[in-house]
Design an enzyme around this catalytic site. Structure first.
Site, PDB file in Angstrom:
ATOM      1  N   TYR A 258       3.861   6.531   9.977  1.00 41.79           N
ATOM      2  CA  TYR A 258       3.012   5.397   9.574  1.00 41.79           C
ATOM      3  C   TYR A 258       3.831   4.289   8.915  1.00 41.79           C
ATOM      4  O   TYR A 258       3.616   3.106   9.174  1.00 41.79           O
ATOM      5  CB  TYR A 258       1.903   5.889   8.634  1.00 41.79           C
ATOM      6  CG  TYR A 258       0.778   4.898   8.461  1.00 41.79           C
ATOM      7  CD1 TYR A 258      -0.254   4.821   9.398  1.00 41.79           C
ATOM      8  CD2 TYR A 258       0.748   4.027   7.374  1.00 41.79           C
ATOM      9  CE1 TYR A 258      -1.282   3.901   9.261  1.00 41.79           C
ATOM     10  CE2 TYR A 258      -0.277   3.102   7.231  1.00 41.79           C
ATOM     11  CZ  TYR A 258      -1.288   3.049   8.170  1.00 41.79           C
ATOM     12  OH  TYR A 258      -2.300   2.126   8.021  1.00 41.79           O
TER      13      TYR A 258
ATOM     14  N   HIS B  18       0.844  -1.205   0.000  1.00 37.65           N
ATOM     15  CA  HIS B  18       0.000   0.000   0.000  1.00 37.65           C
ATOM     16  C   HIS B  18       0.871   1.244   0.000  1.00 37.65           C
ATOM     17  O   HIS B  18       1.747   1.389   0.848  1.00 37.65           O
ATOM     18  CB  HIS B  18      -0.912   0.023   1.236  1.00 37.65           C
ATOM     19  CG  HIS B  18      -2.148  -0.792   1.047  1.00 37.65           C
ATOM     20  ND1 HIS B  18      -3.341  -0.496   1.671  1.00 37.65           N
ATOM     21  CD2 HIS B  18      -2.375  -1.889   0.288  1.00 37.65           C
ATOM     22  CE1 HIS B  18      -4.258  -1.386   1.297  1.00 37.65           C
ATOM     23  NE2 HIS B  18      -3.699  -2.233   0.474  1.00 37.65           N
TER      24      HIS B  18
ATOM     25  N   TYR C 136      -9.312   5.873   7.455  1.00 35.86           N
ATOM     26  CA  TYR C 136      -9.454   6.220   8.876  1.00 35.86           C
ATOM     27  C   TYR C 136     -10.439   7.381   8.945  1.00 35.86           C
ATOM     28  O   TYR C 136     -10.118   8.475   8.450  1.00 35.86           O
ATOM     29  CB  TYR C 136      -8.119   6.659   9.474  1.00 35.86           C
ATOM     30  CG  TYR C 136      -7.081   5.551   9.596  1.00 35.86           C
ATOM     31  CD1 TYR C 136      -6.364   5.090   8.493  1.00 35.86           C
ATOM     32  CD2 TYR C 136      -6.813   4.974  10.834  1.00 35.86           C
ATOM     33  CE1 TYR C 136      -5.424   4.079   8.617  1.00 35.86           C
ATOM     34  CE2 TYR C 136      -5.870   3.961  10.978  1.00 35.86           C
ATOM     35  CZ  TYR C 136      -5.181   3.519   9.865  1.00 35.86           C
ATOM     36  OH  TYR C 136      -4.239   2.520   9.992  1.00 35.86           O
TER      37      TYR C 136
ATOM     38  N   LYS D 290       0.644   0.000  14.949  1.00 34.05           N
ATOM     39  CA  LYS D 290       2.021  -0.107  15.429  1.00 34.05           C
ATOM     40  C   LYS D 290       2.301  -1.327  16.313  1.00 34.05           C
ATOM     41  O   LYS D 290       3.470  -1.675  16.528  1.00 34.05           O
ATOM     42  CB  LYS D 290       2.394   1.164  16.227  1.00 34.05           C
ATOM     43  CG  LYS D 290       2.536   2.386  15.364  1.00 34.05           C
ATOM     44  CD  LYS D 290       3.837   2.370  14.582  1.00 34.05           C
ATOM     45  CE  LYS D 290       3.855   3.296  13.402  1.00 34.05           C
ATOM     46  NZ  LYS D 290       3.666   2.675  12.107  1.00 34.05           N
TER      47      LYS D 290
ATOM     48  N   PRO E   3      -4.608   0.592  18.557  1.00 36.90           N
ATOM     49  CA  PRO E   3      -4.306   0.158  17.189  1.00 36.90           C
ATOM     50  C   PRO E   3      -4.387   1.252  16.124  1.00 36.90           C
ATOM     51  O   PRO E   3      -4.134   0.983  14.949  1.00 36.90           O
ATOM     52  CB  PRO E   3      -5.354  -0.935  16.923  1.00 36.90           C
ATOM     53  CG  PRO E   3      -6.433  -0.704  17.902  1.00 36.90           C
ATOM     54  CD  PRO E   3      -5.851  -0.001  19.077  1.00 36.90           C
TER      55      PRO E   3
END
Ligand SMILES: Cc1cc2nc3c(=O)[nH]c(=O)nc-3n(C[C@H](O)[C@H](O)[C@H](O)COP(=O)(O)OP(=O)(O)OC[C@H]3O[C@@H](n4cnc5c(N)ncnc54)[C@H](O)[C@@H]3O)c2cc1C
Length: 394
Positions: free
Chosen positions: A385, A72, A201, A297, A293
């Site tokens: 990220y 991704h 998100y 991580k 979450p």
């Protein structure tokens, strides 16, 4: 029974450490409380940082990940009826993440370990570490009705948050840091195509939601729910309806729903114990720290601890460098606190903390608006990220 490194726990930390050590000729035995089938039935993380992908390659378990994993290059943030893409590769000079389920990582590692003929003792009861502050620590446990003593040079405590390793350190030698959030995540796994090619998100006045996936045909969705919510009260229909309400109309219109194949609620917490070592015991992964979450991580931090301990053990057994051992905890904690910060920040920015529109909710919107309209802000999100670099030992 004797080995060089005794590993407690056959989750991803224990299995990855065991495989890496084995490939360097360092003998190890894994002792696990549950059965192999039970370990494989736990549905958990699914987003792997580049560092973890590289470590899995080093462990020789990259074949299926490369065939079935989904690289991704970005994800979306949704807030205030806006969709903003975080272009991970563009913002970080080419880094990306790999979507490949923790269950699959665990299965690959289990199979590699079995093929290598390394010992894993499943369904071991009453595992107890002893003489941790001596030069000859050992484990005792019951296995197939026999009491076994496993002598070793070092013990890796890879037994998760509820394991015995951390509890074996005298209370006065450690300090715990914890933040508990006033909500949990209700997760659903379904054999339906993901609503989007990339993760979404979404911050919403009804609560946070996440659209994630495990493959091109298997989706993982989450809803923020109050802590006292019961999973039995959430029929599949209720879950899908609520998820649609929290997503932008164009996304909700594309959502393919279907029966859930797993549904569970996980509370959110941040937790770190310091130091992560006591004598010849090293805490690895969830045994030492927990993150909410929201930043993906948890599993990745476990992998970075494994990386540090693995390289230390190679120094010990191949170069006789025992002087570096004392640095394990401080090396790991530098990176852990940064990942704790990112996970806490993402959680604080994206979740609903009150039913009212209040000062906090305005601050969240202002922060989202600022970070997504600033190159520096977007880069901050992207570089955290994809995962900060692993710390060096020296
Ligand atoms: C419900 C849930 C959902 C999650 N979702 C995400 C997510 O979406 N994204 C993300 O990044 N992370 C997620 N995580 C976190 C991620 O799964 C963990 O960080 C990861 O599993 C840590 O691996 P570990 O090997 O350190 O610990 P674990 O996976 O907890 O493995 C520990 C192992 O030790 C064994 N064990 C425990 N006690 C003993 C004992 N006394 N003796 C012997 N063996 C013992 C356990 O049975 C287990 O197999 C989630 C965690 C949970 C609990």
């Amino acid at each position: 029974m004797k080995t060089q490194v005794a590993i407690i726990g056959a989750g991803p930390s224990g299995l990855l450490l065991g495989q890496l050590l084995h490939r360097q000729g360092i003998d190890n035995v894994i002792v696990e409380r549950r059965s192999g089938e039970y370990v494989l039935s736990r549905i958990r993380a699914g987003v792997l940082e580049q560092g973890m992908v590289d470590l899995l390659r080093e462990a020789g378990v990259d074949q299926r990940m490369d065939e079935e994993g989904l690289p991704h290059e970005g994800f979306e943030l949704v807030f205030d009826n806006r969709r903003v893409r975080v272009a991970l590769d563009e913002l970080t000079g080419g880094s990306k993440v790999m979507v490949y389920g923790q269950t699959e990582v665990t299965r690959d590692l289990m199979e590699a370990r079995a093929a290598a003929g390394a010992t894993t003792l499943y369904e071991a009861e009453n595992v107890q570490p002893h003489d941790l502050d001596s030069d000859s620590p050992y484990l005792t446990f019951e296995h197939n009705g026999e009491t076994i003593r496993l002598e070793c040079d070092y013990i890796a405590g890879c037994d998760g948050y509820h394991g015995v390793s951390r509890q074996s350190i005298p209370q006065e030698r450690i300090k715990e840091f914890e933040k508990v959030y006033p909500f949990g995540w209700l997760g659903v796994l379904s054999d339906t195509p993901p609503v989007s090619d990339e993760l979404i998100y979404a911050s919403h006045e009804r609560g946070f939601s996440l659209c994630s996936m495990r493959s091109a045909t298997r989706s993982r969705y989450y809803l923020q729910v109050p802590l006292d919510e019961k999973v039995e009260d959430w029929s599949d229909e209720r879950f899908w309806e609520e998820l649609k309400r929290r997503l932008p109309d164009d996304v909700a219109a594309k959502l393919v729903t279907g029966p859930s194949i797993e549904k569970s609620i996980a509370p959110l917490r941040s937790y770190v114990v310091e130091p992560m070592q006591y004598g010849r015991l090293f805490l690895v992964g969830d045994a030492a720290h927990i993150v909410p979450p929201t930043g993906a991580k948890g599993l990745n931090l476990a992998a970075s601890d494994v990386n540090t301990l693995y390289r230390l053990m190679v120094k010990v057994y191949q170069e006789g460098r025992t002087d570096l051992i004392e640095r394990y905890s401080q090396t790991c904690l530098k990176r852990i606190w940064k990942a704790e910060r990112f996970s806490w920040w993402m959680t604080s920015m994206l979740h609903n903390f009150s039913d009212e529109e209040d000062f906090n909710s305005r601050m969240q919107l202002a922060e989202l608006d600022y970070v997504t309209s600033s190159k520096a802000g977007m880069t901050t999100i992207a570089e955290n990220y994809v995962g900060l670099p692993y710390e060096s030992l020296e």
